[in-house]
Design an enzyme around this catalytic site. Structure first.
Site, mmCIF file in Angstrom:
data_model
loop_
_atom_site.group_PDB
_atom_site.id
_atom_site.type_symbol
_atom_site.label_atom_id
_atom_site.label_comp_id
_atom_site.label_asym_id
_atom_site.label_seq_id
_atom_site.Cartn_x
_atom_site.Cartn_y
_atom_site.Cartn_z
ATOM 1 N NE ARG A 141 -18.483 19.233 -15.928
ATOM 2 C CZ ARG A 141 -17.550 19.207 -15.790
ATOM 3 N NH1 ARG A 141 -17.514 19.913 -14.335
ATOM 4 N NH2 ARG A 141 -18.121 17.488 -15.475
ATOM 5 C CE1 TYR A 191 -27.469 15.381 -21.145
ATOM 6 C CE2 TYR A 191 -28.026 13.572 -22.024
ATOM 7 C CZ TYR A 191 -27.474 14.856 -21.654
ATOM 8 O OH TYR A 191 -29.091 15.282 -22.000
ATOM 9 C CD GLU A 192 -21.296 17.066 -21.241
ATOM 10 O OE1 GLU A 192 -21.465 15.914 -22.736
ATOM 11 O OE2 GLU A 192 -20.055 17.004 -20.498
ATOM 12 N N GLY A 193 -21.544 15.020 -16.482
ATOM 13 C CA GLY A 193 -20.856 14.762 -15.105
ATOM 14 C C GLY A 193 -21.681 15.142 -13.532
ATOM 15 C CD GLN A 232 -21.860 19.605 -13.498
ATOM 16 O OE1 GLN A 232 -21.224 20.909 -12.893
ATOM 17 N NE2 GLN A 232 -21.405 18.849 -13.845
#
Lengths: 584, 584
Positions: free
Chosen positions: A294, A433-435, A440
């Protein structure tokens, strides 16, 4: 479409914003010197400017191709990857215990930014490898580590993360890929995964997939998911490569951007894999990878923004159009006040986000290496708090800055050949992406803020107060003082609201709160960098001051404008008429 | 990828935000009834939903092609265009004097939004035709009018505007295309033009180009430019088409978006043209077209935003992922507060921009048709003041809303097949063409604000004050009252600053001032619409109230955050270090 690595900015922020000296004072980094940092930054600058940057447009125009069961990377990528691995860039921040260089993450944030800025699509491959190495190192058996880590650390083999399925994205609970014990310690894995970044390619000799799947009779939902290591090619005991494993790419996504990064649909058809970590604890293992990833996705936001900024700055210097005020016709457009405003807006906001990313990386270094356990704990809390901000704030900003970059180019920006449009397209994936950035924000208000009763945030606020005191008692950055004072007060007020809000109110206000924190912290860090740089006699301190001034007048005040919605968010959001499309 | 025309929103705004009844009370529109408005909105809804919307993705994936000297439009476009012309949509707001339907521009803003939302690339062709008709009607000789207008009004022939050259974009002064008198009343035109929207295609039987060029011995710069009419096919005296004129498309741009709209490089090689308007007064003639076009580009921002919003809303209803608060796993994502926030953010801001566009169009109707000369004058000033705001504010917002639309889709938004990405790509042109948004901001502060000493703006502020008084003295929209009060005060303060600023200070602050005006006026118009709708017993008034509430809490407060930079903009902007790329 050149790229000039912002090495001076990295040096400046390392010295005056994130206190790299305190990292260098730890035992783990006692061999790091400013000369070494210089050498590494210069080396990364050369490699990214000369090798990766020229391939950025190539990758965009010539996406990776699926030929039979194999993906062929964009032209030139294989050769560039070989150079990347040969030079050792993959292992820069990895522990010396596993063969890495053991250098600070704060330095890796800088080298990674250069890689992403020069060629974001390319840079995703090493990012995935780093994450996989981290997960294997933290959770896999010694046998698996011995077999796989060495060549991943060098970059000879790359890594991939196989999480998403069509029905299981942000929530991995519903995933259905199966893992059945084969009785020999290995498992047979069957299922389909989507959105697998660099899931197949011809750049590395082997690709080590970390795959989430369910054991027979595993609990349903997210507590029944395990993690497995599946190599593309089986690895013999002597380290040589054997037969191809039973999984393969069966499709590539046709994406808005990052065309040079193959996004695969992967079909696992009784593939052989080995358990990593405990049964049903796969998500926890994956989070080891995702938290680091992240931060580096946040760095991508800054990186694409920087590339877009550089293209816009260059164009504004070159493009002759119109008459500047009190001047003659036929001047470069950088003389127009509004063009200049767009450029400083891009640069000031980028620098603020960069400072947040570097502070996050520096906190991770101190969390790992500080001598005092309390200092390690505090640094870890700071890293955890800043990570969702680094990710979401920087990537939203990357999109906005890339959009301004197109605007500076005028009509030329809308024509693909200019390259400005590629940045606008590429940047759009990072908030997803990546959450997603919404996730977040929930992470920030849930795990990072409310779970510890606001302790980590109070520590961050205390740092900002100390920056304000430094300004108030000094004679530098006076123009910024009122904005910093108001910004810190706004952050305190908003934090109190969020700590006392009902869960649903906090969730409705989460994204606004994250943006508020980002604007205030970014501005404060620029001011700190200006004041400290000035005190240290840095010749670039005036430039930093100009960026801080703009931020204080134009960006930090936005924080205050978010208080009303943070206070009353949920009511207003849930009053929203969500019925039919054509309803008012 | 369906489209549901927001007919209820148009009805609502026409009744409660822009007072269509006062337009219907003018002599020119005495035959317009609410039933007629309904019929027209419903007809446009059917046509755009059924015919144009399905071709939007087709055009994106199958751009227009250049074959030899001819452009072939995207598949299905020619047939759709025939239906468009046959139904008479081209002539809706055009004067009955030239064969148009003579309907209000406020209604055309609604029908145009539907056309752009369903298929922006397609909609650019009729937009260009409208502009060309307006310029010819206003400036051409009776002979040219007689020969060309009829078939342009019906849409049988389309129009194109040939302004830009590589060195002459925002500033047309340096253009070099030459026009030499042939001695028979016509001119021979030679030069190259770029970015010619729908410059060639196979949808209409003829294409009438309006071309800017220089006469021999014309003064240099913008005062030496004349306007010429050049038909693709020569028109005989009996109206039949003759030989092809000596100009042709020699290239199509490879663009980020609006792929269905052919953007041509046009080569004029001694093409035959006729002077429109006076010699060397070509720019003034072009401005006749451009001012109208600017409003309709603003409408495009709203339109693309609406399409993106609809796709996001639909996806949020359909996509099952995660657990909503206090609920079970497996619920549509519209139950998540942050998704809901994104959707109301999109919709509330779109509705505000739509209200500004419709108010601009309504002002143009009153400027043309009000009985009282003073009312006409005031309406004209209002139209002129709102036009740059409608253009810039709505198109910036279109980009932001389309970006949020991608975000709501998560990973699916980044995959082209979903269609969300197309809106993000298409939307990006609108802040650039018809005068970049930076130029709109200069127009706002220069011609529209400072040139008349702020009179038109004071009149607008007076309207906002009256809306605030209505809220303060009433019992509706009470949640919005503080924001409206603060917003109006902020606008007054900012206007005073701008009226008293030096030229360079005003120029540096222009874009921030425009955004401030947009946020305040949009919010005020939503509040007005909520209050008036409630008073009229409109069943949708509560929905409008919800949108106004969100706007008041989340959008209007941003205005106040711009005051610092408006006050000190130029200093800060010109402190910006613009040296080398890699400098800090």
């Amino acid at each position: 479409m050149t790229y000039a690595a912002p090495v001076k900015a990295f040096h400046y922020l390392l010295r005056h914003a994130v206190d790299v000296d305190s990292i260098m004072a730890t035992d783990a980094h006692s061999e790091v010197s400013h000369d070494l940092i210089s050498d590494i930054l210069d080396g990364a600058a050369s490699f990214t400017q000369d090798v990766l940057a020229p391939l950025n447009w190539t990758g965009d125009q010539n996406p990776a191709q699926l030929n039979g069961d194999d993906v062929t990377a964009s032209p030139g990528f294989k050769e560039a990857y070989a150079q990347f691995a040969e030079a050792g860039w993959q292992s820069l921040p990895m522990s010396t215990d596993i063969g890495g260089m053991g250098l600070p993450n704060a330095l890796a944030a800088a080298t990674s930014e250069m890689i992403y800025a020069s060629n974001m699509a390319f840079g995703l491959c090493p990012m995935l490898t780093s994450s996989a190495v981290k997960a294997i190192d933290a959770h896999a058996s010694d046998e698996l580590k011995a077999k796989y880590l060495d060549k991943m650390v060098t970059g000879e083999w790359s890594g991939a993360m196989d999480l998403t399925e069509p029905q299981a994205g942000s929530d991995l609970g519903p995933l259905t890929t199966k893992a059945v014990p084969k009785g020999d310690g290995s498992y047979s894995i069957t299922g389909q995964k989507i959105y697998i970044t660099w899931g197949d390619h011809d750049c590395a000799d082997n690709i080590i997939h970390l795959v989430l799947a369910r054991l027979p009779d595993a609990p349903s939902g997210s507590r029944g998911i395990s993690l497995f290591l599946c190599p593309k090619y089986m690895v013999e005991d002597d380290g040589t490569l054997g037969a191809r494993n039973s999984f393969k790419p069966i499709g590539l996504e046709h994406k808005l951007g990052i065309h040079g990064s193959p996004t695969c649909v992967m079909e696992f058809d009784g593939a052989t894999g080995w358990l990593v970590g405990e049964e049903n604890r796969g998500l926890a293992c994956m989070f080891t990878m995702m938290n680091e990833a992240r931060l580096f996705v946040g760095v991508q936001g800054v990186a694409i923004g920087e590339r877009a900024y550089q293209a816009a700055l260059q164009y504004a210097h070159d493009r002759v159009q119109g008459k500047v005020i009190n001047g003659e016709a036929g001047a470069p457009i950088i003389g127009h006040p509004d063009v200049r405003r767009m450029l400083i807006d891009m640069k000031s906001r980028l620098m603020g986000a960069r400072a947040i990313c570097m502070a996050t990386a520096a906190a991770s270094d101190m969390a790992a290496c500080a001598a005092d356990p309390d200092a390690r704990k505090a640094a870890h809390a700071r890293e955890a708090l800043l990570t969702p901000i680094a990710k979401a704030y920087s990537t939203d900003l990357g999109v906005e800055v890339a959009s301004i970059g197109v605007q500076v180019h005028g009509g030329m920006g809308f024509v693909e050949e200019t390259g400005a449009a590629q940045h606008y397209r590429d940047a759009r994936i990072a908030p997803i992406y990546e959450g997603t950035n919404g996730i977040q924000a929930l992470d920030l208000i849930g795990r990072k803020l409310r779970r510890d009763g606001g302790e980590a945030m109070q520590s961050l606020i205390a740092e900002l107060v100390s920056i304000h005191t430094m300004v108030k008692d000094g004679d530098v950055a006076q123009l910024c003082e009122p904005a910093l004072r108001d910004g810190v007060e706004t952050l305190k007020t908003a934090t109190d609201i969020m700590l006392n809000a009902s869960e649903i109110d906090a969730m409705a206000a989460a994204s606004d709160y994250l943006a508020l924190v980002g604007d205030v912290v970014a501005g404060a860090y620029l001011i700190k960098a200006a004041v400290k740089g000035k005190a240290a006699g840095d010749s670039l301190a005036d430039n930093m001051q100009a960026l801080a001034n703009y931020h204080a007048l134009s960006v930090m005040p936005r924080a205050g404008a978010r208080l009303d919605i943070i206070r009353k968010g949920a009511d207003v959001v849930f009053d929203f008429p969500v019925g039919q499309l054509a309803d008012l």
